[in-house]
Design a protein around this motif. Structure first.
Motif, PDB file in Angstrom:
ATOM      1  N   LYS A   5      -9.034  -4.133   5.889  1.00 23.37           N
ATOM      2  CA  LYS A   5     -10.214  -3.833   6.703  1.00 23.37           C
ATOM      3  C   LYS A   5     -10.880  -5.115   7.208  1.00 23.37           C
ATOM      4  O   LYS A   5     -11.255  -5.217   8.386  1.00 23.37           O
ATOM      5  CB  LYS A   5     -11.204  -3.013   5.875  1.00 23.37           C
ATOM      6  CG  LYS A   5     -12.410  -2.497   6.667  1.00 23.37           C
ATOM      7  CD  LYS A   5     -13.420  -1.830   5.742  1.00 23.37           C
ATOM      8  CE  LYS A   5     -12.810  -0.611   5.073  1.00 23.37           C
ATOM      9  NZ  LYS A   5     -13.824   0.096   4.216  1.00 23.37           N
ATOM     10  N   GLN A  40       0.825  -1.203   0.000  1.00 23.37           N
ATOM     11  CA  GLN A  40       0.000   0.000   0.000  1.00 23.37           C
ATOM     12  C   GLN A  40       0.860   1.254   0.000  1.00 23.37           C
ATOM     13  O   GLN A  40       0.567   2.231  -0.693  1.00 23.37           O
ATOM     14  CB  GLN A  40      -0.937  -0.005   1.213  1.00 23.37           C
ATOM     15  CG  GLN A  40      -2.019  -1.065   1.151  1.00 23.37           C
ATOM     16  CD  GLN A  40      -2.802  -1.170   2.439  1.00 23.37           C
ATOM     17  OE1 GLN A  40      -2.704  -0.320   3.334  1.00 23.37           O
ATOM     18  NE2 GLN A  40      -3.588  -2.238   2.568  1.00 23.37           N
ATOM     19  N   VAL A  85      -4.990   2.975  -8.348  1.00 17.79           N
ATOM     20  CA  VAL A  85      -6.038   3.292  -7.377  1.00 17.79           C
ATOM     21  C   VAL A  85      -6.867   2.045  -7.070  1.00 17.79           C
ATOM     22  O   VAL A  85      -7.203   1.777  -5.904  1.00 17.79           O
ATOM     23  CB  VAL A  85      -6.938   4.425  -7.906  1.00 17.79           C
ATOM     24  CG1 VAL A  85      -8.153   4.621  -6.997  1.00 17.79           C
ATOM     25  CG2 VAL A  85      -6.151   5.727  -8.015  1.00 17.79           C
ATOM     26  N   THR A  86      -7.184   1.256  -8.100  1.00 15.59           N
ATOM     27  CA  THR A  86      -7.961   0.026  -7.898  1.00 15.59           C
ATOM     28  C   THR A  86      -7.205  -0.961  -7.019  1.00 15.59           C
ATOM     29  O   THR A  86      -7.768  -1.550  -6.084  1.00 15.59           O
ATOM     30  CB  THR A  86      -8.291  -0.621  -9.263  1.00 15.59           C
ATOM     31  OG1 THR A  86      -9.027   0.309 -10.062  1.00 15.59           O
ATOM     32  CG2 THR A  86      -9.115  -1.883  -9.067  1.00 15.59           C
ATOM     33  N   LEU A  97      -4.871  -0.285  -4.863  1.00 18.14           N
ATOM     34  CA  LEU A  97      -4.774   0.266  -3.516  1.00 18.14           C
ATOM     35  C   LEU A  97      -6.085   0.055  -2.753  1.00 18.14           C
ATOM     36  O   LEU A  97      -6.062  -0.353  -1.578  1.00 18.14           O
ATOM     37  CB  LEU A  97      -4.435   1.758  -3.592  1.00 18.14           C
ATOM     38  CG  LEU A  97      -4.266   2.501  -2.258  1.00 18.14           C
ATOM     39  CD1 LEU A  97      -3.157   1.870  -1.426  1.00 18.14           C
ATOM     40  CD2 LEU A  97      -3.973   3.976  -2.498  1.00 18.14           C
ATOM     41  N   ASN A  98      -7.209   0.299  -3.400  1.00 20.12           N
ATOM     42  CA  ASN A  98      -8.503   0.114  -2.734  1.00 20.12           C
ATOM     43  C   ASN A  98      -8.747  -1.353  -2.394  1.00 20.12           C
ATOM     44  O   ASN A  98      -9.268  -1.671  -1.310  1.00 20.12           O
ATOM     45  CB  ASN A  98      -9.624   0.637  -3.630  1.00 20.12           C
ATOM     46  CG  ASN A  98      -9.650   2.152  -3.703  1.00 20.12           C
ATOM     47  OD1 ASN A  98      -9.165   2.824  -2.792  1.00 20.12           O
ATOM     48  ND2 ASN A  98     -10.193   2.696  -4.771  1.00 20.12           N
ATOM     49  N   ASP A  99      -8.388  -2.274  -3.298  1.00 20.83           N
ATOM     50  CA  ASP A  99      -8.547  -3.707  -3.022  1.00 20.83           C
ATOM     51  C   ASP A  99      -7.706  -4.122  -1.816  1.00 20.83           C
ATOM     52  O   ASP A  99      -8.174  -4.863  -0.933  1.00 20.83           O
ATOM     53  CB  ASP A  99      -8.142  -4.528  -4.242  1.00 20.83           C
ATOM     54  CG  ASP A  99      -9.140  -4.395  -5.390  1.00 20.83           C
ATOM     55  OD1 ASP A  99     -10.273  -3.955  -5.130  1.00 20.83           O
ATOM     56  OD2 ASP A  99      -8.774  -4.734  -6.535  1.00 20.83           O
ATOM     57  N   SER A 100      -6.467  -3.643  -1.777  1.00 19.58           N
ATOM     58  CA  SER A 100      -5.580  -3.986  -0.663  1.00 19.58           C
ATOM     59  C   SER A 100      -6.123  -3.431   0.646  1.00 19.58           C
ATOM     60  O   SER A 100      -6.085  -4.111   1.688  1.00 19.58           O
ATOM     61  CB  SER A 100      -4.175  -3.437  -0.941  1.00 19.58           C
ATOM     62  OG  SER A 100      -3.295  -3.780   0.098  1.00 19.58           O
ATOM     63  N   LYS A 101      -6.647  -2.212   0.621  1.00 22.31           N
ATOM     64  CA  LYS A 101      -7.216  -1.622   1.834  1.00 22.31           C
ATOM     65  C   LYS A 101      -8.440  -2.394   2.313  1.00 22.31           C
ATOM     66  O   LYS A 101      -8.660  -2.530   3.526  1.00 22.31           O
ATOM     67  CB  LYS A 101      -7.583  -0.155   1.576  1.00 22.31           C
ATOM     68  CG  LYS A 101      -6.389   0.779   1.513  1.00 22.31           C
ATOM     69  CD  LYS A 101      -6.839   2.222   1.349  1.00 22.31           C
ATOM     70  CE  LYS A 101      -5.651   3.161   1.422  1.00 22.31           C
ATOM     71  NZ  LYS A 101      -6.063   4.581   1.269  1.00 22.31           N
ATOM     72  N   ASN A 102      -9.233  -2.909   1.384  1.00 22.94           N
ATOM     73  CA  ASN A 102     -10.405  -3.702   1.767  1.00 22.94           C
ATOM     74  C   ASN A 102      -9.993  -5.005   2.446  1.00 22.94           C
ATOM     75  O   ASN A 102     -10.610  -5.428   3.435  1.00 22.94           O
ATOM     76  CB  ASN A 102     -11.261  -4.007   0.534  1.00 22.94           C
ATOM     77  CG  ASN A 102     -12.052  -2.796   0.072  1.00 22.94           C
ATOM     78  OD1 ASN A 102     -12.392  -1.927   0.876  1.00 22.94           O
ATOM     79  ND2 ASN A 102     -12.337  -2.720  -1.216  1.00 22.94           N
ATOM     80  N   LYS A 130       0.949   4.073  -2.893  1.00 24.91           N
ATOM     81  CA  LYS A 130       0.743   5.493  -2.607  1.00 24.91           C
ATOM     82  C   LYS A 130       1.889   6.327  -3.158  1.00 24.91           C
ATOM     83  O   LYS A 130       1.680   7.399  -3.742  1.00 24.91           O
ATOM     84  CB  LYS A 130       0.622   5.718  -1.095  1.00 24.91           C
ATOM     85  CG  LYS A 130      -0.732   5.377  -0.519  1.00 24.91           C
ATOM     86  CD  LYS A 130      -0.785   5.779   0.949  1.00 24.91           C
ATOM     87  CE  LYS A 130      -2.143   5.482   1.548  1.00 24.91           C
ATOM     88  NZ  LYS A 130      -2.218   5.882   2.980  1.00 24.91           N
TER      89      LYS A 130
END
Length: 577
Positions: A239, A190, A228-229, A231-236, A194
């Protein structure tokens, strides 16, 4: 990493007293929370037995009030102290980072990408701030509280004490270590994504005009979409992992409640008086969960903090050693001599400036032209002392410019492609050239650069805000404001680094006419990529591979130099057969 760290340890030592105060306040906050629940539980149990006198439970009521007041008070003071500590440290870290980058300003483009610096400024210092708030403080406080609980229970029963120690170790040590193991790679990914976003977005935005002119607007939008995709998948994923981990931590906390319930029933039910402590002991553990569960979150983010610490420790400024400084009267300036200059950025890069020599007299107008990467801007940096040549020297009246760095603002004025304008009034922006000038003198400078009519037509006139980066005005108007600032500065040497890039031909021509008109008595060294307005200079130097390929008055070159004729015709859009 920690052995050679110079960004974290020094400030831990410098503010160790304040740090100790914060940790003690953190322990007292949770202690008061536990004590509040303890006295409340005792009061409820004791009241249920119908005491014959209210005085029997009155001390417990007073303690409940005291701990009830003490918990928010300690928490409030702890927050004040901890944020005071963190803000002091991060303030010093940011100041140090800015100074480090500032020392390397001349080498900025060669050593760092703009996106990398944005990453350092926006991410790494914030990560060090979170290192203290999310990891150091909760972990130390959690460990201290766990020791107090284990020692307290172990006093009554050693085996129950060891059982609670095991359960608390799962919360304070095992779960955080599992979090690091599971999330370390994901967090680093991540962070890398970034960093890529900062770099790519910066590069794309700085080159936005090229994307539009080439008709690739869709490619511009898609350039960072995949990142961006990802990064969002990794953050999910992160979570979902946190949700499951916190659920299991709450389950372990529930086991601690059950163990304490068993423990108190075995040790405090042999008499009515002691039975009143059953609820007190069980409830007292409740606030501890608020302190120890967040420890795993802090540990989970440690790889990110480690990466930030490594990057900051690898950021070393280029040492600058200036000779003893001298003073000079700017009005006494007569000659600028570039004496056999040679310059290269490092041993692995090619020599950029090779044996360059030139003598420029007061009032001369010189244009530097040539392909990109031939050292034109580097030559300007050598002239004003931003860079030091490996061979040769730059002399002002036979004085090395490196000994005149304290006099730079008096000697040199600079106008580049994007003049820096602050989000304040027009008159304040222009007065930056010379803060001792009156409003009347500022207005005269603005009139000289043909901005008077426009400004006086605005509702707020000279008090109109230029807005962030001068966005209230067009590119040509921004350059005129910067030119007015130069007039107030009244330095004898003006360095122009392609100030008309991005302007339409009519605006460019008008601006150049204004520049050479209002700076007629100044020495001008003008870096330009084409020949619009070249008739305004006395000498043209064409640089190629760091050396002078041709030189002369523009009219003479046009008449006698075929290469210059071809350049001029191409610049004017004339087809060469």
């Amino acid at each position: 990493m920690w052995r050679h760290d110079t960004w974290v340890k020094p400030y831990l030592k410098q503010y160790k007293s304040l740090l100790a105060t914060v940790l003690i306040l953190g322990v007292l906050t949770t202690f008061c929370g536990g004590a509040l629940m303890f006295t409340s539980g005792y009061t409820i149990d004791r009241s249920a037995t119908h005491p014959y006198n209210i005085l029997i439970i009155y001390p417990a009521i007073l303690l409940t009030r005291a701990f009830g007041i003490g918990r928010p008070t300690f928490k409030y003071v702890e927050r004040l102290k901890s944020h005071n500590w963190v803000l002091r440290v991060t303030s010093k870290l940011r100041t140090r980072l800015y100074k480090t980058v500032e020392q390397d300003a001349a080498f900025f483009d060669e050593k760092y990408q703009t996106g990398n610096i944005l990453g350092l400024l926006s991410e790494d210092i914030d990560h060090l701030q979170n290192l203290y708030l999310r990891t150091v403080f909760p972990t130390v406080v959690g460990i201290l509280l766990s020791l107090i609980i284990v020692i307290g229970i172990g006093y009554f029963d050693l085996w129950f004490g060891l059982l609670i120690l095991l359960l608390l170790a799962i919360e304070v040590l095992i779960a955080p270590l599992i979090s690091v193991a599971v999330e370390a790679g994901r967090r680093q990914k991540q962070k890398a994504l970034k960093d890529d976003l900062y770099t790519n977005l910066t590069d794309n935005i700085l080159g936005a005009n090229d994307w539009v002119l080439s008709g690739r607007q869709q490619d511009f939008r898609k350039a960072t979409q995949d990142t961006v995709t990802q990064l969002n998948d990794s953050k999910n994923y992160s979570k979902h992992f946190r949700w499951r981990r916190d659920f299991y931590l709450q389950a372990v906390l529930g086991l601690i409640f059950i163990a304490l319930l068993v423990f108190t029933n075995l040790h405090f039910t042999n008499s009515m008086a002691r039975a009143n402590y059953v609820a007190a002991f069980v409830l007292a553990i409740a606030p501890v969960g608020e302190t120890i569960i967040p420890i795993s979150q802090g540990f989970e983010e440690y790889p990110t903090y480690r990466d930030s610490i490594v990057r900051l420790n690898n950021l070393h400024p280029t040492p600058t050693k200036l000779p003893p400084q001298q003073t000079i009267d700017p009005t006494a300036f007569q000659t600028l001599t570039l004496d056999h200059l040679q310059f290269e950025y490092n041993s692995d890069s090619p020599v950029l400036i090779k044996n360059f020599q030139q003598t420029i007299k007061r009032g001369d107008k010189l244009a530097l032209i040539g392909p990109s990467g031939t050292g034109k801007t580097t030559l300007l940096q050598l002239i004003n002392g931003d860079l030091a040549p490996q061979k040769g020297q730059v002399l002002i009246n036979d004085i090395n410019v490196l000994t005149l760095q304290a006099e730079r603002q008096k000697l040199f004025a600079f106008l580049n492609q994007q003049p820096f304008l602050f989000n304040t009034s027009i008159i304040n922006n222009v007065r930056l050239g010379n803060e001792n000038k009156t409003d009347s003198e500022v207005k005269q400078a603005l009139a000289a650069v043909k901005m008077q009519d426009l400004i006086e037509s605005l509702p707020k006139g000279y008090e109109t805000s230029v807005q962030e980066a001068g966005s209230r005005f067009s590119g040509g108007e921004q350059q005129r404001l910067a030119l007015a600032r130069i007039l107030l500065q009244d330095a004898p040497i003006v360095l122009l680094d392609e100030p008309t890039v991005g302007l339409d031909p009519i605006t460019e021509n008008d601006l150049l006419q204004t520049i050479f008109s209002v700076l007629a008595d100044k020495t001008i060294i003008w870096v330009t990529h084409h020949l619009q307005g070249i008739k305004n200079v006395d000498q043209v130097i064409f640089l190629k591979n760091g050396q002078i390929e041709m030189q002369g008055h523009p009219q003479d070159l046009y008449q006698n130099n075929q290469h210059f004729q071809e350049l001029y015709k191409m610049d004017q859009g004339i087809l060469i057969k």
